[in-house]
Design a protein around this motif. Structure first.
Motif, PDB file in Angstrom:
ATOM      1  N   PHE A  53      37.255  31.690  37.274  1.00  0.00           N
ATOM      2  CA  PHE A  53      38.221  30.865  36.534  1.00  0.00           C
ATOM      3  C   PHE A  53      38.755  31.731  35.404  1.00  0.00           C
ATOM      4  CE2 PHE A  53      38.923  26.849  33.808  1.00  0.00           C
ATOM      5  CZ  PHE A  53      40.142  26.600  34.398  1.00  0.00           C
ATOM      6  N   MET A  54      40.053  32.040  35.457  1.00  0.00           N
ATOM      7  CA  MET A  54      40.657  33.003  34.539  1.00  0.00           C
ATOM      8  C   MET A  54      41.612  32.334  33.563  1.00  0.00           C
ATOM      9  SD  MET A  54      41.604  36.027  37.232  1.00  0.00           S
ATOM     10  CE  MET A  54      42.205  34.969  38.547  1.00  0.00           C
ATOM     11  N   LEU A  55      41.709  32.922  32.420  1.00  0.00           N
ATOM     12  CA  LEU A  55      42.689  32.555  31.414  1.00  0.00           C
ATOM     13  C   LEU A  55      43.636  33.747  31.319  1.00  0.00           C
ATOM     14  CD1 LEU A  55      43.461  30.458  29.267  1.00  0.00           C
ATOM     15  CD2 LEU A  55      41.894  31.596  27.716  1.00  0.00           C
ATOM     16  N   LEU A  56      44.903  33.537  31.644  1.00  0.00           N
ATOM     17  CA  LEU A  56      45.897  34.604  31.652  1.00  0.00           C
ATOM     18  C   LEU A  56      46.823  34.444  30.457  1.00  0.00           C
ATOM     19  CD1 LEU A  56      46.875  34.430  35.435  1.00  0.00           C
ATOM     20  CD2 LEU A  56      45.095  35.825  34.379  1.00  0.00           C
ATOM     21  N   ASN A  64      46.952  39.884  30.138  1.00  0.00           N
ATOM     22  CA  ASN A  64      45.529  39.917  29.830  1.00  0.00           C
ATOM     23  C   ASN A  64      44.790  38.869  30.644  1.00  0.00           C
ATOM     24  OD1 ASN A  64      45.529  41.962  27.708  1.00  0.00           O
ATOM     25  ND2 ASN A  64      46.776  40.480  26.608  1.00  0.00           N
ATOM     26  N   ILE A  65      43.646  39.267  31.160  1.00  0.00           N
ATOM     27  CA  ILE A  65      42.802  38.385  31.955  1.00  0.00           C
ATOM     28  C   ILE A  65      41.501  38.194  31.195  1.00  0.00           C
ATOM     29  CG2 ILE A  65      41.612  38.082  34.157  1.00  0.00           C
ATOM     30  CD1 ILE A  65      43.660  40.176  35.287  1.00  0.00           C
ATOM     31  N   SER A  66      41.155  36.944  30.959  1.00  0.00           N
ATOM     32  CA  SER A  66      39.915  36.615  30.252  1.00  0.00           C
ATOM     33  C   SER A  66      39.101  35.644  31.083  1.00  0.00           C
ATOM     34  CB  SER A  66      40.222  35.972  28.893  1.00  0.00           C
ATOM     35  OG  SER A  66      40.994  36.834  28.097  1.00  0.00           O
ATOM     36  N   TYR A  77      37.223  38.615  26.924  1.00  0.00           N
ATOM     37  CA  TYR A  77      38.227  39.427  27.607  1.00  0.00           C
ATOM     38  C   TYR A  77      37.609  40.082  28.836  1.00  0.00           C
ATOM     39  CZ  TYR A  77      41.227  43.490  28.415  1.00  0.00           C
ATOM     40  OH  TYR A  77      42.019  44.440  28.986  1.00  0.00           O
ATOM     41  N   TYR A  78      38.401  40.202  29.904  1.00  0.00           N
ATOM     42  CA  TYR A  78      37.926  40.842  31.127  1.00  0.00           C
ATOM     43  C   TYR A  78      38.689  42.136  31.437  1.00  0.00           C
ATOM     44  CZ  TYR A  78      37.056  41.752  36.049  1.00  0.00           C
ATOM     45  OH  TYR A  78      36.744  42.355  37.238  1.00  0.00           O
ATOM     46  N   ALA A  79      40.014  42.052  31.585  1.00  0.00           N
ATOM     47  CA  ALA A  79      40.829  43.212  31.967  1.00  0.00           C
ATOM     48  C   ALA A  79      42.297  42.899  31.716  1.00  0.00           C
ATOM     49  CB  ALA A  79      40.606  43.547  33.442  1.00  0.00           C
ATOM     50  N   SER A  80      43.155  43.863  32.002  1.00  0.00           N
ATOM     51  CA  SER A  80      44.594  43.621  31.867  1.00  0.00           C
ATOM     52  C   SER A  80      45.366  44.469  32.870  1.00  0.00           C
ATOM     53  CB  SER A  80      45.069  43.919  30.443  1.00  0.00           C
ATOM     54  OG  SER A  80      44.897  45.285  30.143  1.00  0.00           O
TER      55      SER A  80
END
Length: 139
Positions: A53-56, A64-66, A77-80
Protein backbone atom coordinates in the motif's frame (compact mmCIF):
# COMPACT_ATOMS: atom_id res chain seq x y z
CA UNK A 1 -7.86 9.32 5.79
CA UNK A 2 -6.86 12.73 6.97
CA UNK A 3 -5.27 14.22 3.83
CA UNK A 4 -4.32 17.47 5.62
CA UNK A 5 -2.33 15.55 8.21
CA UNK A 6 -0.69 13.34 5.56
CA UNK A 7 0.16 16.40 3.46
CA UNK A 8 1.81 18.05 6.48
CA UNK A 9 3.82 14.90 7.25
CA UNK A 10 5.02 14.73 3.64
CA UNK A 11 5.98 18.42 3.70
CA UNK A 12 8.03 17.83 6.87
CA UNK A 13 9.83 15.00 5.05
CA UNK A 14 10.32 17.16 1.89
CA UNK A 15 8.34 14.66 -0.20
CA UNK A 16 5.62 16.97 -1.55
CA UNK A 17 5.61 20.41 -3.13
CA UNK A 18 3.23 23.35 -2.78
CA UNK A 19 0.72 21.82 -5.25
CA UNK A 20 -0.01 19.13 -2.67
CA UNK A 21 -0.56 16.30 -5.18
CA UNK A 22 -0.76 12.92 -3.50
CA UNK A 23 -2.65 9.68 -3.84
CA UNK A 24 -2.73 6.14 -2.55
CA UNK A 25 -1.95 3.15 -4.73
CA UNK A 26 -1.90 -0.57 -4.28
CA UNK A 27 1.02 -2.73 -5.40
CA UNK A 28 -1.19 -5.18 -7.24
CA UNK A 29 -4.74 -6.06 -8.12
CA UNK A 30 -6.31 -9.22 -9.47
CA UNK A 31 -9.12 -8.50 -11.87
CA UNK A 32 -11.76 -10.92 -13.01
CA UNK A 33 -13.16 -11.33 -16.46
CA UNK A 34 -16.53 -13.06 -16.47
CA UNK A 35 -17.14 -15.25 -19.45
CA UNK A 36 -20.20 -17.35 -20.23
CA UNK A 37 -18.43 -20.63 -19.58
CA UNK A 38 -15.45 -19.74 -17.37
CA UNK A 39 -13.91 -17.00 -15.27
CA UNK A 40 -10.46 -15.65 -16.11
CA UNK A 41 -8.23 -14.03 -13.45
CA UNK A 42 -5.63 -11.45 -14.44
CA UNK A 43 -2.97 -10.09 -12.08
CA UNK A 44 -1.92 -6.48 -12.60
CA UNK A 45 0.89 -5.17 -10.48
CA UNK A 46 4.23 -3.67 -9.69
CA UNK A 47 7.49 -5.36 -8.83
CA UNK A 48 7.37 -7.63 -5.78
CA UNK A 49 9.66 -5.30 -3.84
CA UNK A 50 7.21 -2.40 -3.85
CA UNK A 51 5.17 -1.65 -0.70
CA UNK A 52 1.76 -3.31 -0.82
CA UNK A 53 0.00 0.00 0.00
CA UNK A 54 1.80 3.09 -1.30
CA UNK A 55 1.48 6.80 -0.78
CA UNK A 56 2.55 8.64 -3.94
CA UNK A 57 3.49 12.32 -3.98
CA UNK A 58 5.28 14.75 -6.28
CA UNK A 59 8.07 17.06 -5.23
CA UNK A 60 9.93 19.04 -7.90
CA UNK A 61 10.88 16.49 -10.57
CA UNK A 62 10.29 13.28 -8.60
CA UNK A 63 7.44 10.91 -7.91
CA UNK A 64 8.03 9.86 -4.32
CA UNK A 65 6.86 6.48 -3.08
CA UNK A 66 6.27 5.98 0.63
CA UNK A 67 4.91 3.19 2.75
CA UNK A 68 1.33 3.87 3.79
CA UNK A 69 -0.22 2.52 6.95
CA UNK A 70 -3.39 0.47 7.07
CA UNK A 71 -5.49 3.64 7.38
CA UNK A 72 -3.49 5.46 4.69
CA UNK A 73 -1.14 7.49 6.86
CA UNK A 74 2.52 8.12 6.03
CA UNK A 75 4.91 5.57 7.54
CA UNK A 76 8.26 6.16 5.84
CA UNK A 77 9.89 6.99 2.53
CA UNK A 78 10.60 4.07 0.19
CA UNK A 79 11.92 5.26 -3.21
CA UNK A 80 11.37 7.70 -6.05
CA UNK A 81 11.29 7.97 -9.84
CA UNK A 82 12.35 10.97 -11.86
CA UNK A 83 9.19 12.23 -13.56
CA UNK A 84 11.10 12.34 -16.85
CA UNK A 85 11.68 8.57 -16.54
CA UNK A 86 7.93 7.82 -16.41
CA UNK A 87 6.22 7.54 -19.78
CA UNK A 88 2.43 7.35 -19.62
CA UNK A 89 1.09 4.43 -21.62
CA UNK A 90 -2.56 3.77 -20.82
CA UNK A 91 -5.47 3.94 -18.38
CA UNK A 92 -7.97 1.16 -17.97
CA UNK A 93 -10.63 0.16 -15.51
CA UNK A 94 -10.73 -3.27 -13.93
CA UNK A 95 -13.93 -4.78 -12.59
CA UNK A 96 -15.73 -1.48 -13.29
CA UNK A 97 -14.37 0.05 -10.06
CA UNK A 98 -10.56 0.12 -10.11
CA UNK A 99 -8.68 2.75 -12.14
CA UNK A 100 -5.27 1.55 -13.30
CA UNK A 101 -2.70 3.85 -14.89
CA UNK A 102 0.21 2.19 -16.66
CA UNK A 103 3.61 3.84 -17.07
CA UNK A 104 6.77 2.69 -18.77
CA UNK A 105 9.81 3.18 -16.54
CA UNK A 106 12.70 4.44 -18.64
CA UNK A 107 16.38 4.91 -17.89
CA UNK A 108 18.21 8.14 -18.72
CA UNK A 109 18.83 6.86 -22.27
CA UNK A 110 15.05 6.38 -22.78
CA UNK A 111 15.30 2.59 -22.76
CA UNK A 112 12.42 0.74 -21.12
CA UNK A 113 13.30 -0.88 -17.80
CA UNK A 114 9.83 -2.06 -16.80
CA UNK A 115 6.29 -1.04 -15.93
CA UNK A 116 4.85 0.93 -13.04
CA UNK A 117 1.15 0.92 -12.21
CA UNK A 118 -0.85 3.39 -10.17
CA UNK A 119 -3.78 1.33 -8.92
CA UNK A 120 -6.53 3.51 -7.47
CA UNK A 121 -9.42 1.84 -5.69
CA UNK A 122 -10.51 4.84 -3.58
CA UNK A 123 -9.98 8.61 -3.99
CA UNK A 124 -9.66 8.12 -7.74
CA UNK A 125 -9.82 11.84 -8.44
CA UNK A 126 -6.57 12.36 -6.48
CA UNK A 127 -4.85 9.66 -8.55
CA UNK A 128 -6.13 11.27 -11.75
CA UNK A 129 -4.69 14.67 -10.77
CA UNK A 130 -1.32 13.15 -9.92
CA UNK A 131 -1.21 11.25 -13.23
CA UNK A 132 -2.16 14.39 -15.16
CA UNK A 133 0.71 16.26 -13.46
CA UNK A 134 3.17 13.54 -14.55
CA UNK A 135 1.85 13.68 -18.13
CA UNK A 136 2.03 17.50 -18.18
CA UNK A 137 5.59 17.44 -16.83
CA UNK A 138 6.71 15.25 -19.74
CA UNK A 139 5.10 17.32 -22.51
Amino acid sequence: MNYKKINLQLKNENLIDEKGLLCHSYKSYTSTSNKVIYMEMTRIGNDKKMPSFMLLSINDDKLNISYAGGFGGFKKYYASFKLSNLEYEDKFTADRIVDIYKFNVLNDQSEKLGDFFIIAIKHKEDAKKLVEAIIDYNK
